[in-house]
Scaffold this active site. Structure first.
Site, PDB file in Angstrom:
ATOM      1  N   GLU A 253      10.755  40.234   6.904  1.00 37.99           N
ATOM      2  CA  GLU A 253       9.498  39.472   7.038  1.00 37.99           C
ATOM      3  C   GLU A 253       8.738  39.568   5.940  1.00 37.99           C
ATOM      4  OE1 GLU A 253       5.893  38.785   7.656  1.00 37.99           O
ATOM      5  OE2 GLU A 253       5.670  40.492   9.007  1.00 37.99           O
ATOM      6  N   CYS A 287      -0.362  38.842   6.617  1.00 34.62           N
ATOM      7  CA  CYS A 287       0.598  37.862   6.229  1.00 34.62           C
ATOM      8  C   CYS A 287       0.710  36.652   6.774  1.00 34.62           C
ATOM      9  CB  CYS A 287       2.131  38.335   6.246  1.00 34.62           C
ATOM     10  SG  CYS A 287       2.535  38.922   8.074  1.00 34.62           S
TER      11      CYS A 287
END
Length: 484
Positions: A253, A287
């Protein structure tokens, strides 16, 4: 306020807390005050090898347990983490900086992954395949991958751990965890919870310390079958290159540069509140936070008035103080990146709608106020580089097709958001945005029961949902011949 011992053994290997082989330690600082909280063990390659060996030895018995047996332990860990939520949230705030109200939410999120995968442990179904031949029976068995190397970030030091450990343990894998060097204390507390819940020796191992040495040891070990990582795209690419030597599985990720779009038919009050929540949560150090804001021309004036007024009211300060909305950035480098992007944008014609001046508060941490830029052009760094700070650029658009093209014009593809009350547009735009996660009138999409992950250079694999546990299994196909 929580106090710590001067020195904390932070390696957990084969069920024992220990110091690093070298005896080295490293300090953990409070980013709001710059005070040293404690010192933790500075592990190295030798410690990592010992952790991998312990995980390898524990794998046969752990993977041989029934899913229900593993679920019982994970459910107990969920209960214990909920009971400890307040204390762990305070530790999280002290070492990471985010406001307590965000930290407590994160700890509850972390526990939700333990609960979800306690439930999924008993639902890891195989498959029966109808054979084209009468004398054959065909079926597929899910089996645990093996030893997992898990590397987690500092921005969500609780939930990023359980989002990986939950499915890995539920599937029957054993784990060596390397938390971020800036935030090891939260990781220690979560491992203590798992220990108290009854996770057997060697199943979960924790190694804090030398990031390069620990990472390389995990990559070079034949015993480590999968690397799961949350962090920058640059590091993700390095892990992909190095893991190729042993053909390891990867779950990555990585970075994001999320667009957020406000269409003319949006609920502007809702859109302003949610844009604020997305961009400035954790001081922009997420993020999936909004990195580029696009507002349709007919409503730009009304929307920007609401947004800047709300952003100007956000309070900077120590995350342990009531009313704090924005804590410090994690370090000086993070603050410098915000300032550099701001200088680049203003030198090219951008205007500061709010913020833009360094904080003059009494604390020594790397604080920066919520800052919004207008008159932004595509050649400014802030429009194509991930910021990871409280800086939001705004552009105006006219046509739906144009803003979709702009939103998709990025090497990243993690999350994207838009606001509209039009059902047709909701479906149309959701399908056209090239992102792994789409929020429609919603900017907090992450939840244990849904898959989380990006496309393009934002990563491979999914975390969360029933899909998340599949990252930690191999699918074994069995073809059995029988007598008719």
């Amino acid at each position: 306020m929580i106090s710590f011992e001067k020195r904390i053994p932070s390696l957990f290997i084969n069920g024992e807390w220990r110091e690093a082989e070298t005896g080295k330690t490293v300090s953990v600082n409070n980013p709001a005050t710059m005070d040293v909280l404690t010192e933790v063990s500075y592990g190295d390659a030798g410690d990592t090898e010992a952790a991998v060996q312990a995980a390898e030895q524990a794998f046969p018995s752990w993977s041989g347990m029934t899913g229900r047996e593993r679920a019982t332990i994970l459910y107990k860990a969920y209960q214990l983490l909920e009971e400890e939520a307040d204390r762990i949230a305070r530790i999280l705030t002290m070492e990471q900086g985010k406001p307590y109200k965000e930290a407590i939410g994160e700890v509850h999120s972390a526990s939700s992954f333990l609960l979800w995968y306690a439930e999924e442990a008993s639902r890891l179904y195989g498959e029966w395949i109808p054979s084209s031949k009468k004398n054959k029976r065909l079926y597929v068995i899910p089996q645990a991958v093996g030893v997992i190397g898990a590397i987690t970030p500092w921005n969500f030091p609780a939930s990023m751990i359980t989002r990986k450990l939950g499915p890995a343990l539920a599937a029957g894998c054993t784990v060596v965890l390397k938390p971020a060097s800036a935030t090891p204390l939260t990781a220690i507390e979560i491992i203590k919870v798992l220990e108290r819940a009854g996770v057997p020796k060697g199943v979960v191992n924790l190694v804090t310390g030398n990031t390069k040495a620990i990472g390389e040891t995990l990559l070079q070990s034949n015993s480590v079958r999968l690397i799961t990582f949350t962090g920058s795209t640059e590091v993700g690419k390095y892990l992909m290159r190095e893991s190729a030597q042993h053909v390891k599985k990867l779950s990555l990720e990585l970075g994001g540069h999320a667009p957020i779009i406000v269409f003319e038919d949006a609920n502007l009050e809702q859109a302003a509140e949610m844009t604020l929540a997305s961009k400035f949560r954790n001081s922009g150090q997420t993020c999936i936070c909004a990195n580029r804001l696009y507002v349709q021309r007919p409503v730009v004036e009304a929307f920007m008035e609401k947004l800047t007024a709300k952003a100007s009211m956000l309070k900077l300060g120590n995350g342990m103080e009531d009313g704090t909305d924005l804590g410090p950035l994690i370090d000086e480098a993070a603050k410098k990146k915000v300032i550099d992007q701001l200088k680049d944008a203003t030198s090219k014609g951008a205007k500061v709608a709010c913020g833009g001046k360094e904080w003059e508060g009494a604390l020594d941490g790397n604080f920066y106020p919520a800052t919004i830029l207008t008159d932004v052009t595509d050649d400014m760094h802030v429009m194509y580089e991930e910021t990871f700070g409280p800086l939001l650029p705004v552009q105006v658009f006219d046509e739906e097709s144009d803003v979709i093209q702009k939103a998709n014009d990025s090497e990243y593809g993690l999350a994207a958001y838009f606001f509209t009350k039009n059902l047709d547009r909701s479906i149309r735009v959701s399908e056209k945005l090239e992102y792994g996660i789409i929020g429609v009138n919603d900017v907090i999409p992450a939840t244990a029961e849904a898959p989380f992950g990006g496309v393009k250079q934002s990563g491979v694999g999914k975390e969360g949902g029933h899909q998340g546990i599949h990252e930690y299994v191999e699918w074994k196909y069995v073809s059995m011949g029988i007598e008719e």
